[in-house]
Design an enzyme around this catalytic site. Structure first.
Site, PDB file in Angstrom:
ATOM      1  N   THR A  90      -1.147  -7.546  -1.244  1.00 41.83           N
ATOM      2  CA  THR A  90       0.122  -7.119  -1.194  1.00 41.83           C
ATOM      3  C   THR A  90       1.323  -8.138  -0.947  1.00 41.83           C
ATOM      4  O   THR A  90       0.552  -9.246  -0.514  1.00 41.83           O
ATOM      5  CB  THR A  90       0.355  -6.039  -0.265  1.00 41.83           C
ATOM      6  OG1 THR A  90       0.235  -6.529   1.095  1.00 41.83           O
ATOM      7  CG2 THR A  90      -0.926  -4.911  -0.306  1.00 41.83           C
ATOM      8  N   TYR A 142      -0.116  -8.751  15.093  1.00 36.05           N
ATOM      9  CA  TYR A 142      -0.363  -7.498  14.445  1.00 36.05           C
ATOM     10  C   TYR A 142      -1.903  -7.314  15.012  1.00 36.05           C
ATOM     11  O   TYR A 142      -1.871  -5.852  15.064  1.00 36.05           O
ATOM     12  CB  TYR A 142      -0.836  -8.285  13.032  1.00 36.05           C
ATOM     13  CG  TYR A 142      -1.033  -7.151  12.224  1.00 36.05           C
ATOM     14  CD1 TYR A 142       0.021  -6.333  11.648  1.00 36.05           C
ATOM     15  CD2 TYR A 142      -2.363  -7.046  11.737  1.00 36.05           C
ATOM     16  CE1 TYR A 142      -0.423  -5.336  10.686  1.00 36.05           C
ATOM     17  CE2 TYR A 142      -2.564  -6.116  10.459  1.00 36.05           C
ATOM     18  CZ  TYR A 142      -1.543  -5.418  10.074  1.00 36.05           C
ATOM     19  OH  TYR A 142      -1.849  -4.348   9.110  1.00 36.05           O
ATOM     20  N   ASP A 168      14.101   3.024  10.252  1.00 40.59           N
ATOM     21  CA  ASP A 168      13.345   2.079  10.830  1.00 40.59           C
ATOM     22  C   ASP A 168      12.537   2.804  11.589  1.00 40.59           C
ATOM     23  O   ASP A 168      12.911   3.488  12.731  1.00 40.59           O
ATOM     24  CB  ASP A 168      14.472   0.920  11.579  1.00 40.59           C
ATOM     25  CG  ASP A 168      13.464  -0.139  12.234  1.00 40.59           C
ATOM     26  OD1 ASP A 168      12.479   0.005  12.305  1.00 40.59           O
ATOM     27  OD2 ASP A 168      14.244  -1.109  12.611  1.00 40.59           O
ATOM     28  N   VAL A 190      -5.863  -7.269   1.343  1.00 39.73           N
ATOM     29  CA  VAL A 190      -5.420  -6.488   0.214  1.00 39.73           C
ATOM     30  C   VAL A 190      -4.175  -7.178  -0.398  1.00 39.73           C
ATOM     31  O   VAL A 190      -3.400  -8.140   0.444  1.00 39.73           O
ATOM     32  CB  VAL A 190      -4.752  -5.219   0.690  1.00 39.73           C
ATOM     33  CG1 VAL A 190      -4.327  -4.300  -0.384  1.00 39.73           C
ATOM     34  CG2 VAL A 190      -5.749  -4.343   1.514  1.00 39.73           C
ATOM     35  N   ILE A 217       0.850  -1.273  -0.081  1.00 35.65           N
ATOM     36  CA  ILE A 217      -0.084  -0.018   0.098  1.00 35.65           C
ATOM     37  C   ILE A 217       0.855   1.164  -0.049  1.00 35.65           C
ATOM     38  O   ILE A 217       0.523   2.136  -0.637  1.00 35.65           O
ATOM     39  CB  ILE A 217      -1.042   0.107   1.229  1.00 35.65           C
ATOM     40  CG1 ILE A 217      -1.890  -1.066   1.250  1.00 35.65           C
ATOM     41  CG2 ILE A 217      -1.766   1.463   1.280  1.00 35.65           C
ATOM     42  CD1 ILE A 217      -2.681  -1.419   2.267  1.00 35.65           C
ATOM     43  N   LYS A 255      -2.286  -3.161  16.290  1.00 33.08           N
ATOM     44  CA  LYS A 255      -3.213  -2.202  15.460  1.00 33.08           C
ATOM     45  C   LYS A 255      -4.544  -1.665  16.286  1.00 33.08           C
ATOM     46  O   LYS A 255      -5.032  -0.676  15.995  1.00 33.08           O
ATOM     47  CB  LYS A 255      -3.567  -3.167  14.281  1.00 33.08           C
ATOM     48  CG  LYS A 255      -3.007  -3.311  12.949  1.00 33.08           C
ATOM     49  CD  LYS A 255      -2.562  -1.905  12.441  1.00 33.08           C
ATOM     50  CE  LYS A 255      -1.675  -2.176  11.241  1.00 33.08           C
ATOM     51  NZ  LYS A 255      -1.633  -0.828  10.600  1.00 33.08           N
TER      52      LYS A 255
END
Length: 325
Positions: free
Chosen positions: A191, A155, A63, A189, A18, A159
């Protein structure tokens, strides 16, 4: 003249997915772009693609989990491009696996990159906007910032924090005229992130259906840059899934694991590894993955039926509740 022509935007995670799609879209519209990620090699490719579209593009390697690195990158971007009109933050990291199976150092780094990185980028963006009189920050959240699923604790955890942080920044921005903060939260998505991610399941992840192209998310990001909004969902099933998670938690908990196994994990065997969580893997970075819509139609149909069933059940519950009250 396009709306973003002549403006300067810094994009994190610009080497892949993205972030890369957003940088290219901004370049097509005439914006100067500062491209930030850990991989100088991949960023050089994106820089050449942006310049081929007639835009000015500079590389700032950093980073996002390292605050000093982010601060230095912002300083360099402003030195080369001048005041930033916008910042897009899409950098994140994850490793698949049951919580207890993901090595602590991998879990901790994924959280630090995704949540700590958002804080580092937001802090620098807000300072930049305060110095220049305003600007627009767009943060990439996720459907997994509103629900939970097995095998993705590294994750889901950060998030949820990203969504909370963005909401707080939006409230605080009310007292700083000219500063805007928007959240974009996509579902599945196409990716490379799923193959780039770490895994401790002997299998790679894959995007759950329905799968959107990264360009669709990038369009929402660019629109939010110049027409800020509190949040934008990208994914036709997102709202149904969130409704099921909130209104029918017991049903959701029964369905989510088999659906995750069917639609969220690859069939191919994989060697357990941290993926790109600890170090970048530039060879796998690109705009698209291998997860177009065509291969997921059977799974999407099953998931759609399950989601529809959950939606009908939630409607029935709301109807019953209204009659009782």
């Amino acid at each position: 003249m396009t709306e973003s022509s002549g403006r300067a935007v810094l994009v994190t995670g610009a080497s892949s997915g993205i972030g890369r799609a957003t940088a290219l879209m901004l370049a097509e519209e005439g914006a100067a772009v500062a491209l930030l990620s850990r991989s100088a090699q991949a960023l050089a490719e994106v820089q050449a693609m942006c310049e081929a579209r007639g835009a000015r593009a500079v590389v700032v390697v950093a980073d996002v989990s390292d605050r000093a690195s982010v601060e230095a990158a912002f300083e360099e971007a402003e030195r080369q491009l001048g005041a930033l009109d916008g910042v897009v933050h899409s950098a994140a990291a994850l490793a698949y696996g049951r919580f207890e199976d993901v090595p602590p150092e991998v879990f901790d780094q994924a959280v630090l990159t995704t949540l700590g990185g958002t804080a580092n980028v937001a802090r620098c963006a807000l300072a930049s906007f305060a110095a220049s009189g305003g600007g627009s920050l767009v943060v990439l959240g996720s459907l997994l910032g509103k629900i939970s699923t097995p095998y993705m604790s590294s994750y889901v955890t950060p998030k949820w924090g990203v969504h909370g942080l963005v909401r707080t920044l939006q409230i605080e921005a009310r007292s700083t005229p000219g500063t805007e903060v928007s959240l974009i939260w996509p579902g599945g998505v196409d990716t490379p992130v799923y193959l780039q991610a770490g895994t401790y399941l002997k299998r790679h992840g894959r995007p759950p259906p329905p799968v959107d192209p990264p360009e669709k998310v990038a369009r929402a990001v660019v629109e939010a840059l110049w027409r800020p909004r509190r949040e934008t969902s990208v994914g036709i099933a997102n709202q149904v899934v969130v409704a099921g998670f909130r209104l029918l938690p017991a049903v959701f908990d029964v369905l989510v694991t088999p659906l995750m196994k069917a639609g969220g994990l690859s069939r191919d065997e994989a060697v357990d590894s941290p993926g790109n969580v600890l170090t970048p893997t530039p060879a796998g970075e690109a705009v698209h993955g291998r997860w177009g819509r065509h291969w997921l139609r059977p799974v999407a149909a099953a998931a759609g039926l399950a989601a529809a069933g959950a939606g009908l059940a939630s409607s029935a519950i709301r109807s019953t509740t209204k009659r009782r009250t």
